[in-house]
Design an enzyme around this catalytic site. Structure first.
Site, PDB file in Angstrom:
ATOM      1  N   TRP A 117     -13.186  70.892  48.508  1.00 23.07           N
ATOM      2  CA  TRP A 117     -13.304  69.466  48.848  1.00 23.07           C
ATOM      3  C   TRP A 117     -12.806  68.540  47.740  1.00 23.07           C
ATOM      4  O   TRP A 117     -13.053  67.337  47.775  1.00 23.07           O
ATOM      5  CB  TRP A 117     -14.721  69.100  49.268  1.00 23.07           C
ATOM      6  CG  TRP A 117     -15.835  69.437  48.310  1.00 23.07           C
ATOM      7  CD1 TRP A 117     -15.774  69.581  46.954  1.00 23.07           C
ATOM      8  CD2 TRP A 117     -17.200  69.652  48.668  1.00 23.07           C
ATOM      9  NE1 TRP A 117     -17.008  69.877  46.446  1.00 23.07           N
ATOM     10  CE2 TRP A 117     -17.910  69.927  47.477  1.00 23.07           C
ATOM     11  CE3 TRP A 117     -17.904  69.621  49.877  1.00 23.07           C
ATOM     12  CZ2 TRP A 117     -19.285  70.172  47.454  1.00 23.07           C
ATOM     13  CZ3 TRP A 117     -19.265  69.879  49.854  1.00 23.07           C
ATOM     14  CH2 TRP A 117     -19.943  70.151  48.658  1.00 23.07           C
TER      15      TRP A 117
ATOM     16  N   ARG B 190      -9.652  69.642  44.925  1.00 23.16           N
ATOM     17  CA  ARG B 190      -8.259  70.038  44.767  1.00 23.16           C
ATOM     18  C   ARG B 190      -7.604  70.399  46.098  1.00 23.16           C
ATOM     19  O   ARG B 190      -6.413  70.135  46.314  1.00 23.16           O
ATOM     20  CB  ARG B 190      -8.163  71.228  43.806  1.00 23.16           C
ATOM     21  CG  ARG B 190      -8.468  70.901  42.372  1.00 23.16           C
ATOM     22  CD  ARG B 190      -8.721  72.131  41.525  1.00 23.16           C
ATOM     23  NE  ARG B 190     -10.042  72.714  41.774  1.00 23.16           N
ATOM     24  CZ  ARG B 190     -10.541  73.732  41.075  1.00 23.16           C
ATOM     25  NH1 ARG B 190      -9.813  74.286  40.120  1.00 23.16           N
ATOM     26  NH2 ARG B 190     -11.744  74.192  41.343  1.00 23.16           N
TER      27      ARG B 190
ATOM     28  N   ARG C 163     -18.064  61.367  42.805  1.00 21.79           N
ATOM     29  CA  ARG C 163     -16.888  61.404  41.934  1.00 21.79           C
ATOM     30  C   ARG C 163     -16.638  60.043  41.287  1.00 21.79           C
ATOM     31  O   ARG C 163     -16.285  59.958  40.112  1.00 21.79           O
ATOM     32  CB  ARG C 163     -15.650  61.838  42.717  1.00 21.79           C
ATOM     33  CG  ARG C 163     -15.772  63.213  43.386  1.00 21.79           C
ATOM     34  CD  ARG C 163     -16.039  64.314  42.368  1.00 21.79           C
ATOM     35  NE  ARG C 163     -16.034  65.635  42.969  1.00 21.79           N
ATOM     36  CZ  ARG C 163     -17.098  66.400  43.117  1.00 21.79           C
ATOM     37  NH1 ARG C 163     -18.286  65.960  42.696  1.00 21.79           N
ATOM     38  NH2 ARG C 163     -17.002  67.596  43.661  1.00 21.79           N
TER      39      ARG C 163
ATOM     40  N   CYS D 270      -9.604  75.898  46.771  1.00 19.90           N
ATOM     41  CA  CYS D 270     -10.092  75.907  45.391  1.00 19.90           C
ATOM     42  C   CYS D 270     -11.463  76.588  45.418  1.00 19.90           C
ATOM     43  O   CYS D 270     -11.580  77.679  45.969  1.00 19.90           O
ATOM     44  CB  CYS D 270     -10.140  74.499  44.810  1.00 19.90           C
ATOM     45  SG  CYS D 270     -10.976  73.265  45.816  1.00 19.90           S
TER      46      CYS D 270
END
Length: 577
Positions: free
Chosen positions: A327, A329, A375, A323
């Protein structure tokens, strides 16, 4: 490995104890992962991280001969493992002394030279070996902003770290640099191409939804598909745009429901169309022109089917998936490929569900620098989505090793065959030793759709006199399914109108009528993937937990709670808030 599993099957207490320790090990890993990002140059907490690194090497060594690409101080890449595993070939105890198949010094040199070509120094790295083919991961190509910035003042005085650029938003403004000199691009991308060829990679799948990543009006990263000099023309390039980690905030806000969640393809920065060569767009029974209407489930399923189709092509060429930074997708699809191939017995053949789960979390996500704490703080639950998604790939449609059905079988797709039933003889789906009955014969009657399981009379009498002594050691979901199968079959046979035939059968054997549509046996693939998912849900529940966006748990959260309970015996856990 087979002998060890047999020993554990004969000792329920030992099996349950080992299962508990492995569940604890996975929970400890997720707990650490949720609090820190792995950095090769400053490993903290050192003891715990070193144990994780060692454990990964042990798990790889079970099935493969490997060499190590050294990244001990993060000098090659700050967010790659300190010991990067290069899988050479599948090995057994008898051939572990074979000569190495790789010139590790040459590979190390190619890696060192090519790292500048890709965003954050995340070079093309092999992570899965399937049928002699390398499945690799990386970031996308570095644009002029990063390339010149990282070869300039900041890169030199940061000791070669890629973190300085990663944390900076300053880029050179010199138009002569920006528009002119392409020699540096020729050099570093040339090294990147040499590494790809050394790894026999031919196919490159780009998951970016944009052609180039633009930041503050500048192109900070690029992609093989828009390389003006056509340096990657000899490779087969596939543009398979997939939503970035920000989209998974919507997934979390919908109470972790991916069904019906469709990405907005009309955003200004989304300019990369889906582009697949005809040789791969055919034979999959997928209407690729409709990709913008797919929800997150269908899109992920179809992309995985495509990747599996590519690695099953007739040539010996490898695959690169990337992607932007590689780190989010990227580990999503690398993990799904690893799990899918493992469930078919095609990779990591000796690893049990808890072991493949540990390896995938630790190596594919943690040691390759996924920013889980960040995240989680933003609600971008792409990590959770990956493992929860295993429920959507249990079908044989995702099998890389398609099983041939009997030519004389009259069952349609979705119904089981003799081959499916025979899976029960395998370790992943066997009847536990502690069950005081055995399957002495197995026959199949197509005309009546009946499975006849002959159970010894003495064991039946024992079950009748001491039912508490006949127990199922629930080591995997297959045994539970088989238990239900036996119970339903007994109920069905007892209600049969042909009492005399039934009585004669029970005198020596037990005919258990099993309607194929009502009670299909799970395939080994399904059993293995469901076991992994339940282990993950239990560990995630006890550490990170799920956070509902609504005042009370929705149906989705309640459903997950029930799976946690089924997986680990929890009832009413407060780990989910």
């Amino acid at each position: 490995a087979a002998g060890r599993r047999a020993m554990l099957a004969a000792s329920p207490s030992a099996a349950s104890g080992l299962s508990f320790r492995r569940s604890e090990e996975i929970a400890d890993l997720i707990d650490l992962f949720s609090k820190t990002q792995y950095r090769a140059k400053e490993v903290t907490p050192r003891v715990r991280v070193e144990a994780i690194e060692k454990r990964c090497l042990e798990l790889f060594a079970r099935d493969y001969k490997y060499s190590i690409i050294q990244n001990s101080s993060g000098d090659v890449c700050g967010h790659y493992p300190r010991q990067i595993v290069f899988l050479e070939y599948e090995s057994t105890d008898g051939d572990r002394d074979r000569d190495s198949t790789v010139q590790i010094s040459k590979l190390q040199d190619l890696v060192n030279r090519s790292k500048l070509a890709r965003c954050r120094g995340r070079f093309v790295c092999p992570v899965i070996l399937y049928n002699g083919k390398h499945i690799c991961r990386s970031a996308t190509l570095a644009g002029w902003g990063e390339l010149y910035g990282r070869t300039g003042y900041n890169y030199i005085f940061s000791g070669g770290s890629d973190d300085t650029w990663a944390d900076s938003e300053e880029f050179p403004e010199d138009s002569e640099v920006r528009n002119g000199d392409s020699q540096l691009f020729d050099k570093v991308r040339g090294h990147d191409i040499k590494l790809l060829r050394y790894l026999s990679v031919r196919y490159i799948c780009d998951l970016m939804v944009e052609n180039k990543k633009v930041k503050f009006g500048l192109n900070v990263t690029s992609s093989e598909k828009v390389d003006k000099a056509q340096r990657y023309a000899d490779f087969t390039l596939l543009s398979v745009p997939y939503p970035g980690c920000e989209f998974f905030k919507d997934y979390k806000d919908r109470d972790y429901t991916a069904e019906g969640l469709v990405f907005n393809w009309n955003q200004d920065h989304v300019d990369a169309p889906l582009t697949i060569p005809p040789c791969f767009s055919q034979n999959l029974n997928i209407d690729w022109t409709q990709y913008q209407s797919w929800d997150l489930v269908e899109q992920t399923q179809n992309y995985l089917k495509l990747l599996l189709h590519i690695i099953n092509s007739d040539d010996n060429s490898g695959l690169l998936v990337h992607c932007i930074s590689g780190w989010d997708r990227t580990p999503l699809f690398v993990s799904l490929l690893r799990f899918s191939l493992w469930a078919d017995g095609a990779v990591h053949a000796s690893l049990e569900p808890a072991e493949i789960l540990y390896l995938t979390i630790a190596y594919d996500w943690f040691l390759f620098g996924h920013l889980l704490p960040d995240r989680l703080s933003k609600g971008e639950e792409i990590f959770f989505f990956c493992f929860n998604f295993l429920k959507h790939i249990v079908s044989e449609k995702f099998s890389a090793v398609r099983k041939q059905r009997r030519k004389n079988s009259q069952f349609r797709d979705g119904e089981f065959t003799v081959e499916d039933l025979c899976q029960l003889s395998k370790p992943a789906a066997r009847i536990s030793h502690c069950m005081s009955s055995s399957l002495s014969s197995l026959s199949f009657n197509q005309s009546e759709n009946t499975i006849l399981l002959d159970i010894k009379c003495e064991e039946r009498k024992m079950a009748a006199s001491s039912p508490q002594m006949v127990v199922w050691c629930k080591q995997n979901p297959a045994e539970e399914h088989l238990s239900q199968l036996v119970n339903e079959g007994r109920s069905s046979s007892s209600s049969s109108s042909n009492q005399s035939e039934q009585g004669a059968a029970w005198a020596g054997s037990s005919p258990l009528a099993v309607p194929s549509r009502r009670c299909p046996l799970p395939t080994e693939r399904q059993v293995r993937l469901e076991a992994v998912r339940e282990l993950f849900l239990a560990a995630y529940s006890s550490t990170v937990g799920l956070k509902s966006s609504t005042p009370s748990p929705s149906g989705a959260i309640s459903g997950l709670l029930e799976q946690f309970a089924r997986g680990v015996g929890l009832r009413g856990t407060n780990a989910i808030v």
